[in-house]
Scaffold this active site. Structure first.
Site, PDB file in Angstrom:
ATOM      1  N   THR A   1      46.696  41.493  24.363  1.00 41.99           N
ATOM      2  CA  THR A   1      46.378  40.319  23.545  1.00 41.99           C
ATOM      3  C   THR A   1      46.515  39.013  24.315  1.00 41.99           C
ATOM      4  O   THR A   1      47.239  38.951  25.325  1.00 41.99           O
ATOM      5  CB  THR A   1      47.356  40.265  22.342  1.00 41.99           C
ATOM      6  OG1 THR A   1      46.941  39.247  21.443  1.00 41.99           O
ATOM      7  CG2 THR A   1      48.777  39.959  22.770  1.00 41.99           C
TER       8      THR A   1
ATOM      9  N   ARG B   1      55.718  31.519  24.701  1.00 36.78           N
ATOM     10  CA  ARG B   1      55.937  32.351  23.500  1.00 36.78           C
ATOM     11  C   ARG B   1      55.446  33.784  23.777  1.00 36.78           C
ATOM     12  O   ARG B   1      54.365  34.002  24.293  1.00 36.78           O
ATOM     13  CB  ARG B   1      55.182  31.762  22.305  1.00 36.78           C
ATOM     14  CG  ARG B   1      55.281  32.598  21.009  1.00 36.78           C
ATOM     15  CD  ARG B   1      54.092  33.519  20.832  1.00 36.78           C
ATOM     16  NE  ARG B   1      54.076  34.169  19.521  1.00 36.78           N
ATOM     17  CZ  ARG B   1      53.226  35.123  19.195  1.00 36.78           C
ATOM     18  NH1 ARG B   1      52.337  35.558  20.062  1.00 36.78           N
ATOM     19  NH2 ARG B   1      53.255  35.677  18.012  1.00 36.78           N
TER      20      ARG B   1
HETATM   21  N1  ASP Z   1      50.351  40.346  17.458  1.00 40.57           N
HETATM   22  C1  ASP Z   1      49.865  39.356  18.368  1.00 40.57           C
HETATM   23  C2  ASP Z   1      50.903  38.323  18.609  1.00 40.57           C
HETATM   24  O1  ASP Z   1      51.606  37.956  17.684  1.00 40.57           O
HETATM   25  C3  ASP Z   1      48.647  38.640  17.931  1.00 40.57           C
HETATM   26  C4  ASP Z   1      47.676  39.411  17.130  1.00 40.57           C
HETATM   27  O2  ASP Z   1      47.761  40.597  16.993  1.00 40.57           O
HETATM   28  O3  ASP Z   1      46.757  38.835  16.585  1.00 40.57           O
HETATM   29  O4  ASP Z   1      50.960  37.831  19.694  1.00 40.57           O
END
Ligand code: ASP
Length: 377
Positions: free
Chosen positions: A242, A252
């Site tokens: 991601t 973060r």
């Molecule tokens: N789970 C991912 C994150 O919080 C983002 C996503 O899945 O959309 O970084």
């Protein structure tokens, strides 16, 4: 023993009744039913007449599942599984297609950047047969963090490398550095930056009056690909990759590179992964929990819905809407050792991609709560 587990599960689910109100609930046979009355159970799997999960029955293998953005890519994983390739290599090859796609703004090249306009990527991989894992977080300039994560697993004695250290490791292994911020992503980021406040010196394009939208003009978005695959023999591979939450605070790290949160594989039981609000998974070890619930006999879909219920219960007030319902996106996906698969979303409308003997398709995910009403509808 199975009866005891069933009773325990049923009691646990009943205890969640208040949270389930308006969303999923227990049907008369003790099975979870969705808000539209449909049975929540393994897609593609047949229900035992008793309604009990039947982990001893082989449903179909190989199987590949992913978040909806992997619909095309899972065909690659399936082909490789059928050719006898390693299950982890197969799912990584699939997500590489999405990482390389500049038009998918949730992953790899073209991913939406952090608040400074810099793309920072997170990824994790887990290999069922060896129970080994690897991950990278806040990795810049390398479009395939899943491949770097696999090298962390194979070529170090560590599980997770972050930031500058992860980049240096990738460089050492010959990965090519490039600017991951595409023109399209940069424009989206700039629009967000320009619309943050009425009281700054950033001016939006002429046709938009300054600060017209205020803080909500360009909301942050989530997006990720999770892909889980199981071969004919029952060996499992899993990957989550991601660009994370858009406009995030630099540094973060979400759930995707955290083993047990955004991904978990246990070759004896199954695998789980997630997309959406990472903080919710980090606070609940969601993927680990799903796999552990499957170990007690729940089907993948039941385990995902029970985990979703737990997450909803733990959601703080500021993240709930006026009805008290968690107001964020979250999707959970799981496959069992036996080829069953399922998932759940917090609010309606989510889908997952599946490929098995019936081909590649999108299937709707049962949701704990109804979809959000569209503004003005
Ligand atoms: N789970 C991912 C994150 O919080 C983002 C996503 O899945 O959309 O970084």
């Amino acid at each position: 023993m199975a009866g005891k587990l069933d009773r325990l599960t049923r009691r646990r689910l009943l205890q969640g009744g208040a949270v389930l109100a308006g969303g999923a609930a227990l049907g008369s046979a003790g099975r979870l039913v969705g808000q539209d009355g449909s049975l929540i159970d393994d897609f593609g799997g047949k229900q035992a007449p008793s309604g009990k999960a039947e982990p001893s029955r082989l449903i179909s293998r190989p199987v590949v599942i992913s978040s909806a953005n992997g619909l095309k890519a899972i065909e690659t994983a399936m082909r490789m599984l059928k050719e006898g390739k390693d299950p982890l290599d197969s799912v990584i090859a699939a997500v590489n297609i999405v990482e390389d796609d500049p038009n998918d703004h949730s992953v790899g090249l073209g991913g939406l950047p952090n608040e400074d306009g810099v793309v920072e990527l997170d990824a994790s991989v887990m290999h069922g047969p060896t129970h080994k894992a690897g991950a990278v977080a806040s990795l810049r300039n390398i479009k395939n963090p899943s491949c770097v994560a696999r090298l962390v697993m194979k070529r170090t004695d560590h599980v997770l490398l972050v930031g500058e250290g992860a980049l240096r490791f990738a460089r050492a292994h010959g990965f090519k550095e490039e600017n991951l911020l595409t023109e399209d992503s940069r424009k989206k980021w700039l629009k967000w930056k320009e619309s943050l406040s009425k009281d700054d010196d950033w001016l939006e394009e002429e046709e938009t009056p300054k600060g017209a939208g205020g803080k909500e003009a360009v909301p942050f978005t989530w997006g990720t690909i999770n892909c889980l695959g199981i071969n004919e023999k029952g060996d499992i591979g899993g990957v989550t990759t991601t660009s994370g939450l858009s406009w995030k605070i630099p540094g973060r790290v979400g759930d995707s590179p955290i083993i047990g949160a955004g991904l978990y594989v246990d070759n004896e039981v199954g695998a789980a992964g997630s997309t959406g609000r990472g903080e919710a998974n980090l606070q609940n070890c969601s993927s680990f929990l799903i796999v552990e619930l499957m170990r007690t006999g729940l089907s993948p879909a039941q385990a995902c819905m029970e985990t979703m219920r737990r997450i909803a219960q733990h959601t703080e007030k500021r993240l709930r809407d006026e009805k008290g319902v968690p107001d964020y996106e979250l999707s959970l996906y799981a496959i069992s050792k036996y080829g069953a698969f399922g998932g759940a979303t917090m609010r309606g409308g989510g889908k997952m991609a599946v490929m098995d003997k019936d081909g590649a398709r999108l299937v709707e995910l049962p949701s704990l709560y109804p979809a959000k009403e569209k503004r003005g509808a």
